[in-house]
Design a protein around this motif. Structure first.
Motif, PDB file in Angstrom:
ATOM      1  N   HIS A 195       0.846  -1.197   0.000  1.00 41.66           N
ATOM      2  CA  HIS A 195       0.000   0.000   0.000  1.00 41.66           C
ATOM      3  C   HIS A 195       0.884   1.250   0.000  1.00 41.66           C
ATOM      4  CE1 HIS A 195      -3.531   2.429   1.307  1.00 41.66           C
ATOM      5  NE2 HIS A 195      -2.632   3.082   2.003  1.00 41.66           N
ATOM      6  N   VAL A 196       1.921   1.247   0.823  1.00 48.20           N
ATOM      7  CA  VAL A 196       2.820   2.399   0.901  1.00 48.20           C
ATOM      8  C   VAL A 196       3.583   2.578  -0.394  1.00 48.20           C
ATOM      9  CG1 VAL A 196       4.850   3.321   2.077  1.00 48.20           C
ATOM     10  CG2 VAL A 196       3.030   2.248   3.403  1.00 48.20           C
ATOM     11  N   VAL A 197       4.061   1.460  -0.965  1.00 47.28           N
ATOM     12  CA  VAL A 197       4.811   1.541  -2.216  1.00 47.28           C
ATOM     13  C   VAL A 197       3.958   2.129  -3.327  1.00 47.28           C
ATOM     14  CG1 VAL A 197       5.835   0.134  -4.049  1.00 47.28           C
ATOM     15  CG2 VAL A 197       6.440  -0.300  -1.672  1.00 47.28           C
ATOM     16  N   ARG A 198       2.687   1.708  -3.395  1.00 51.93           N
ATOM     17  CA  ARG A 198       1.809   2.219  -4.440  1.00 51.93           C
ATOM     18  C   ARG A 198       1.585   3.713  -4.316  1.00 51.93           C
ATOM     19  NH1 ARG A 198      -1.056  -2.558  -3.416  1.00 51.93           N
ATOM     20  NH2 ARG A 198      -2.578  -1.430  -2.163  1.00 51.93           N
ATOM     21  N   GLU A 199       1.710   4.247  -3.110  1.00 55.39           N
ATOM     22  CA  GLU A 199       1.544   5.683  -2.926  1.00 55.39           C
ATOM     23  C   GLU A 199       2.797   6.449  -3.340  1.00 55.39           C
ATOM     24  OE1 GLU A 199      -1.084   7.316  -2.052  1.00 55.39           O
ATOM     25  OE2 GLU A 199      -2.314   5.543  -1.804  1.00 55.39           O
ATOM     26  N   ARG A 218      23.192   1.461  18.655  1.00 57.40           N
ATOM     27  CA  ARG A 218      22.673   2.671  19.279  1.00 57.40           C
ATOM     28  C   ARG A 218      21.155   2.538  19.451  1.00 57.40           C
ATOM     29  NH1 ARG A 218      25.960   7.096  15.521  1.00 57.40           N
ATOM     30  NH2 ARG A 218      28.076   6.610  16.320  1.00 57.40           N
ATOM     31  N   PRO A 219      20.704   1.968  20.534  1.00 57.49           N
ATOM     32  CA  PRO A 219      19.267   1.685  20.709  1.00 57.49           C
ATOM     33  C   PRO A 219      18.370   2.919  20.703  1.00 57.49           C
ATOM     34  CG  PRO A 219      20.496   1.266  22.738  1.00 57.49           C
ATOM     35  CD  PRO A 219      21.500   1.456  21.658  1.00 57.49           C
ATOM     36  N   HIS A 220      18.805   4.014  21.317  1.00 56.84           N
ATOM     37  CA  HIS A 220      17.958   5.209  21.368  1.00 56.84           C
ATOM     38  C   HIS A 220      17.757   5.793  19.971  1.00 56.84           C
ATOM     39  CE1 HIS A 220      17.970   5.151  25.698  1.00 56.84           C
ATOM     40  NE2 HIS A 220      19.294   5.180  25.728  1.00 56.84           N
ATOM     41  N   THR A 221      18.832   5.822  19.188  1.00 63.62           N
ATOM     42  CA  THR A 221      18.727   6.324  17.820  1.00 63.62           C
ATOM     43  C   THR A 221      17.867   5.403  16.963  1.00 63.62           C
ATOM     44  OG1 THR A 221      20.959   7.249  18.047  1.00 63.62           O
ATOM     45  CG2 THR A 221      20.072   7.088  15.821  1.00 63.62           C
ATOM     46  N   ALA A 222      18.026   4.112  17.183  1.00 63.57           N
ATOM     47  CA  ALA A 222      17.234   3.130  16.429  1.00 63.57           C
ATOM     48  C   ALA A 222      15.754   3.302  16.723  1.00 63.57           C
ATOM     49  CB  ALA A 222      17.690   1.717  16.787  1.00 63.57           C
ATOM     50  N   ARG A 223      15.426   3.469  18.001  1.00 63.68           N
ATOM     51  CA  ARG A 223      14.032   3.648  18.399  1.00 63.68           C
ATOM     52  C   ARG A 223      13.437   4.895  17.733  1.00 63.68           C
ATOM     53  NH1 ARG A 223      14.938   4.009  23.383  1.00 63.68           N
ATOM     54  NH2 ARG A 223      14.557   1.852  24.062  1.00 63.68           N
ATOM     55  N   SER A 224      14.185   5.981  17.735  1.00 65.01           N
ATOM     56  CA  SER A 224      13.703   7.235  17.142  1.00 65.01           C
ATOM     57  C   SER A 224      13.519   7.104  15.633  1.00 65.01           C
ATOM     58  CB  SER A 224      14.688   8.367  17.447  1.00 65.01           C
ATOM     59  OG  SER A 224      14.784   8.597  18.837  1.00 65.01           O
ATOM     60  N   ALA A 225      14.434   6.401  14.991  1.00 59.82           N
ATOM     61  CA  ALA A 225      14.344   6.230  13.532  1.00 59.82           C
ATOM     62  C   ALA A 225      13.105   5.428  13.155  1.00 59.82           C
ATOM     63  CB  ALA A 225      15.604   5.543  13.011  1.00 59.82           C
ATOM     64  N   VAL A 226      12.792   4.401  13.922  1.00 62.86           N
ATOM     65  CA  VAL A 226      11.598   3.597  13.645  1.00 62.86           C
ATOM     66  C   VAL A 226      10.342   4.435  13.843  1.00 62.86           C
ATOM     67  CG1 VAL A 226      10.224   1.626  14.396  1.00 62.86           C
ATOM     68  CG2 VAL A 226      12.693   1.408  14.194  1.00 62.86           C
ATOM     69  N   ARG A 227      10.304   5.225  14.902  1.00 63.28           N
ATOM     70  CA  ARG A 227       9.129   6.069  15.139  1.00 63.28           C
ATOM     71  C   ARG A 227       8.927   7.066  14.004  1.00 63.28           C
ATOM     72  NH1 ARG A 227      10.288   6.882  21.623  1.00 63.28           N
ATOM     73  NH2 ARG A 227       9.182   4.985  22.308  1.00 63.28           N
ATOM     74  N   LYS A 228      10.008   7.566  13.460  1.00 64.61           N
ATOM     75  CA  LYS A 228       9.908   8.488  12.335  1.00 64.61           C
ATOM     76  C   LYS A 228       9.352   7.781  11.107  1.00 64.61           C
ATOM     77  CE  LYS A 228      12.617  11.675   9.490  1.00 64.61           C
ATOM     78  NZ  LYS A 228      13.962  12.258   9.235  1.00 64.61           N
ATOM     79  N   ALA A 229       9.840   6.562  10.860  1.00 62.32           N
ATOM     80  CA  ALA A 229       9.347   5.796   9.718  1.00 62.32           C
ATOM     81  C   ALA A 229       7.858   5.487   9.862  1.00 62.32           C
ATOM     82  CB  ALA A 229      10.139   4.496   9.580  1.00 62.32           C
ATOM     83  N   LEU A 230       7.442   5.123  11.058  1.00 59.48           N
ATOM     84  CA  LEU A 230       6.036   4.819  11.295  1.00 59.48           C
ATOM     85  C   LEU A 230       5.162   6.065  11.133  1.00 59.48           C
ATOM     86  CD1 LEU A 230       6.377   2.429  14.360  1.00 59.48           C
ATOM     87  CD2 LEU A 230       5.655   1.804  12.052  1.00 59.48           C
ATOM     88  N   ALA A 231       5.681   7.206  11.584  1.00 56.35           N
ATOM     89  CA  ALA A 231       4.927   8.454  11.430  1.00 56.35           C
ATOM     90  C   ALA A 231       4.719   8.787   9.953  1.00 56.35           C
ATOM     91  CB  ALA A 231       5.657   9.596  12.136  1.00 56.35           C
ATOM     92  N   ASN A 232       5.742   8.537   9.138  1.00 57.59           N
ATOM     93  CA  ASN A 232       5.609   8.778   7.701  1.00 57.59           C
ATOM     94  C   ASN A 232       4.525   7.895   7.096  1.00 57.59           C
ATOM     95  OD1 ASN A 232       7.688  10.629   7.752  1.00 57.59           O
ATOM     96  ND2 ASN A 232       9.260   9.190   7.101  1.00 57.59           N
ATOM     97  N   THR A 233       4.497   6.630   7.504  1.00 50.07           N
ATOM     98  CA  THR A 233       3.492   5.714   6.995  1.00 50.07           C
ATOM     99  C   THR A 233       2.101   6.107   7.487  1.00 50.07           C
ATOM    100  OG1 THR A 233       5.168   3.967   7.089  1.00 50.07           O
ATOM    101  CG2 THR A 233       2.890   3.275   6.746  1.00 50.07           C
ATOM    102  N   ASP A 234       2.004   6.571   8.724  1.00 47.70           N
ATOM    103  CA  ASP A 234       0.715   7.054   9.244  1.00 47.70           C
ATOM    104  C   ASP A 234       0.153   8.157   8.367  1.00 47.70           C
ATOM    105  OD1 ASP A 234       0.799   5.342  11.404  1.00 47.70           O
ATOM    106  OD2 ASP A 234       1.623   6.823  12.796  1.00 47.70           O
ATOM    107  N   GLU A 235       1.003   9.069   7.952  1.00 47.93           N
ATOM    108  CA  GLU A 235       0.557  10.188   7.123  1.00 47.93           C
ATOM    109  C   GLU A 235       0.044   9.712   5.770  1.00 47.93           C
ATOM    110  OE1 GLU A 235       3.757  12.944   6.779  1.00 47.93           O
ATOM    111  OE2 GLU A 235       3.754  13.478   8.915  1.00 47.93           O
ATOM    112  N   ILE A 236       0.697   8.701   5.210  1.00 48.41           N
ATOM    113  CA  ILE A 236       0.274   8.165   3.917  1.00 48.41           C
ATOM    114  C   ILE A 236      -1.106   7.522   4.035  1.00 48.41           C
ATOM    115  CG2 ILE A 236       0.773   6.414   2.179  1.00 48.41           C
ATOM    116  CD1 ILE A 236       3.770   6.911   2.851  1.00 48.41           C
ATOM    117  N   ILE A 237      -1.295   6.720   5.086  1.00 43.19           N
ATOM    118  CA  ILE A 237      -2.578   6.044   5.283  1.00 43.19           C
ATOM    119  C   ILE A 237      -3.689   7.055   5.558  1.00 43.19           C
ATOM    120  CG2 ILE A 237      -3.838   4.429   6.759  1.00 43.19           C
ATOM    121  CD1 ILE A 237      -1.226   2.889   7.113  1.00 43.19           C
ATOM    122  N   ALA A 238      -3.367   8.060   6.379  1.00 41.27           N
ATOM    123  CA  ALA A 238      -4.362   9.094   6.690  1.00 41.27           C
ATOM    124  C   ALA A 238      -4.727   9.882   5.450  1.00 41.27           C
ATOM    125  CB  ALA A 238      -3.824  10.026   7.768  1.00 41.27           C
TER     126      ALA A 238
END
Length: 242
Positions: A195-199, A218-238
């Protein structure tokens, strides 16, 4: 009363089913109809003879299909009553087939949002754990999946590599309970990523940051990077839902 041949062909949307896994195909067709709401909870389903005529298969194939759906929590059965659709809360929503039927249903937006909620709960912490615990072999698997994403020549190839990337991170978390969960949600994740790719979204930069943070442990950086990726996908779905 219609003749047998006419009854078998009464539903043009039903594919002719053949081969050694006929009951699996029948279960898939019935399961999809249940999940998309054709048969709401509490509905008494057609009997074996009717399904047999509808799908042009043996009654034994129908019987095995019903058993499969009962094992997944979608159906219950009782002599002299037949099979009926169970309440949704009894369905095994983490079953690979059930997830696939949800993803294939026309109204998939609620499904995509539910998958996103699950990812928000799991992936940031799982990725932080992966950054702390991953082995060299697991890191190679994560990096290879990212590399394959960059070399993909079709949306399908990219989606498959993207799913492998996420599943590899769950494995690298070192939490045994996350591993089967990752396998179970793989089907749903594939549909979400497609779905994301098609967008036309490009999460490549963020995914590189995730991979780099895990590689550098670097766990803290990894956690933040994943949250950013998820936020981007949230915007696409919304955006698609609007």
């Amino acid at each position: 009363m219609p003749d047998r041949k006419t009854t078998k062909r009464s539903d043009p949307t039903v594919p002719r089913m053949a081969g050694g896994s006929v009951h699996v195909s029948v279960a898939g067709e019935i399961g999809l109809r249940i999940v998309r709401g054709d048969y709401p909870p509490g509905t008494i389903l057609p009997n074996e003879a009717k399904w047999s005529e509808m799908f042009n298969v043996s009654r034994s194939a129908v019987r095995e299909a019903i058993k499969m759906l009962m094992a997944k929590g979608l159906l219950a059965s009782r002599p002299k009553i037949g099979s009926w659709v169970e309440p949704k809360e009894r369905w095994n929503l983490l079953d690979r087939d059930v997830l696939g039927w949800y993803a294939a249903s026309p109204d998939r937006e609620p499904f995509l949002r539910a998958v996103q909620e699950l990812r928000h709960m799991i992936e940031p912490e799982a990725t932080a754990l992966a950054a702390e615990r991953r082995t060299e072999e697991q890191m190679i698997e994560i990096s290879r999946a990212l590399h394959e994403m960059g070399r993909a020549t079709s949306p399908q190839q990219r989606t498959e590599s993207d799913a492998r990337f996420h599943i590899a991170i769950l494995r690298a978390s070192g939490n045994d309970l996350l591993v089967p969960l990752g396998v179970l949600i793989e089907s749903a994740l594939n549909h979400l990523l497609a779905h994301v790719v098609r967008e036309g979204s490009s999460l490549r930069h963020t995914q590189k940051s995730i991979e780099r943070s895990i590689r550098l442990q670097r766990p803290h950086t990894a956690r933040s990077a994943v949250r950013k990726a998820l936020a981007n996908t949230d915007e696409i779905i919304a955006g698609r839902a609007r």
